[in-house]
Scaffold this motif. Sequence first.
Motif, short mmCIF file in Angstrom:
data_model
loop_
_atom_site.label_atom_id
_atom_site.label_comp_id
_atom_site.label_asym_id
_atom_site.label_seq_id
_atom_site.Cartn_x
_atom_site.Cartn_y
_atom_site.Cartn_z
N GLU A 198 0.82 -1.20 0.00
CA GLU A 198 0.00 0.00 0.00
C GLU A 198 0.86 1.26 0.00
O GLU A 198 0.56 2.24 -0.70
CB GLU A 198 -0.93 0.00 1.22
CG GLU A 198 -2.10 -0.95 1.11
CD GLU A 198 -1.72 -2.42 1.22
OE1 GLU A 198 -0.61 -2.72 1.71
OE2 GLU A 198 -2.52 -3.29 0.81
N VAL A 199 1.93 1.26 0.79
CA VAL A 199 2.82 2.43 0.84
C VAL A 199 3.45 2.66 -0.54
O VAL A 199 3.50 3.81 -1.03
CB VAL A 199 3.93 2.22 1.90
CG1 VAL A 199 5.00 3.30 1.78
CG2 VAL A 199 3.32 2.23 3.30
N ALA A 200 3.91 1.60 -1.18
CA ALA A 200 4.52 1.72 -2.50
C ALA A 200 3.51 2.21 -3.54
O ALA A 200 3.85 3.03 -4.41
CB ALA A 200 5.13 0.39 -2.93
N ALA A 201 2.27 1.71 -3.46
CA ALA A 201 1.25 2.10 -4.44
C ALA A 201 0.92 3.58 -4.32
O ALA A 201 0.83 4.30 -5.33
CB ALA A 201 -0.01 1.26 -4.24
N VAL A 202 0.73 4.06 -3.09
CA VAL A 202 0.43 5.49 -2.89
C VAL A 202 1.61 6.34 -3.36
O VAL A 202 1.43 7.35 -4.05
CB VAL A 202 0.11 5.76 -1.41
CG1 VAL A 202 0.02 7.27 -1.16
CG2 VAL A 202 -1.21 5.09 -1.01
N ALA A 203 2.83 5.93 -3.00
CA ALA A 203 4.02 6.68 -3.41
C ALA A 203 4.17 6.69 -4.93
O ALA A 203 4.59 7.70 -5.52
CB ALA A 203 5.26 6.10 -2.75
N PHE A 204 3.83 5.57 -5.58
CA PHE A 204 3.91 5.50 -7.04
C PHE A 204 3.01 6.55 -7.68
O PHE A 204 3.43 7.31 -8.56
CB PHE A 204 3.52 4.10 -7.51
CG PHE A 204 3.36 3.97 -9.00
CD1 PHE A 204 4.45 3.78 -9.82
CD2 PHE A 204 2.10 4.06 -9.59
CE1 PHE A 204 4.32 3.67 -11.20
CE2 PHE A 204 1.94 3.94 -10.96
CZ PHE A 204 3.05 3.75 -11.77
N PHE A 205 1.75 6.60 -7.25
CA PHE A 205 0.83 7.55 -7.85
C PHE A 205 1.18 8.99 -7.49
O PHE A 205 0.94 9.91 -8.28
CB PHE A 205 -0.60 7.22 -7.45
CG PHE A 205 -1.16 6.02 -8.18
CD1 PHE A 205 -1.35 6.05 -9.56
CD2 PHE A 205 -1.47 4.84 -7.50
CE1 PHE A 205 -1.84 4.95 -10.24
CE2 PHE A 205 -1.97 3.74 -8.17
CZ PHE A 205 -2.15 3.79 -9.55
N LEU A 206 1.75 9.21 -6.31
CA LEU A 206 2.22 10.55 -5.97
C LEU A 206 3.35 10.98 -6.91
O LEU A 206 3.41 12.14 -7.34
CB LEU A 206 2.70 10.59 -4.52
CG LEU A 206 1.62 10.57 -3.43
CD1 LEU A 206 2.27 10.49 -2.05
CD2 LEU A 206 0.72 11.80 -3.53
#
Length: 276
Positions: free
Chosen positions: A179-187
């Motif tokens: 989840e952390v990686a997914a949010v950071a990716f879209f940011l």
Amino acid sequence: MRIRTTSTQRTYRYVRLAIIGATVFLAVGVGVQIAGGGVLPSVSAAYYTPAGPVFIGALTAIALALLALSGRSLEQGLLDIAAVLALVVAYVPTTVAAGVCPSVARCVPPEVQATVANNAVSVAVIVVVGVVAAIVLARVQGTATPGVFLTAGIVLALTAALATWGTAAPESFLAAAHEVAAVAFFLAIAGVAALAAWRPQPRGAPRRGVRTAYGVVAAAILLTLALLVAGVVLGVDERGFPVVFVGEAVALALFAVFWLIQTIELWNQPDPSLRE
């Protein structure tokens, strides 16, 4: 009249098209799974379904394409970081609900954890090798700049942080890394879109509408992430609405829209070596 192109220009056209194609590939795989098995709790949950190979393959292709694209300073750095995050999203799966977890509400199933450990080590090693190779190539080609070394340092630091997290607190890593990686990716993608909206262009370039489109995409991604997080915190998914699935689907659609716009805008961009 036939427009003459160079091999490099065609290659980068195809790489941009590959990102769009991989996103469509992922959407089709998830769509087929939904048609046969019902709505998923999240797009990432496709990892545990017959669409799992499509999910992993599409994100891996996107990561490689992001690394292959040439960019402009900060944009390039964000794309490189986004590529690493995409690999984390692909190979470190999201958690699943109760029923397979011995003592917690959500977890990565025990039978999958050995696979995740193998994948995580493989990703970390290839990222480090890739960074070293990129630095060597930049020095050999005479393209090494402070920005190149800064990006390499950030990517190595990110990899080291994830490796430390996974080693020191494996349960926490499995519970939250995806989840952390997914949010950071879209940011990161929102940041690239925002930079594209404000970067300078040659005089006379048709930029007003494109600039607005980039700005809208960046704002929409940020709004989608904010609503997604708020929905999870408020427990909207527990009331029967698949807030995570909808949020991820919208974010992926915006990701595809961004690349479609940029592909059209830069379709006839000459090779960097020919600009002068």
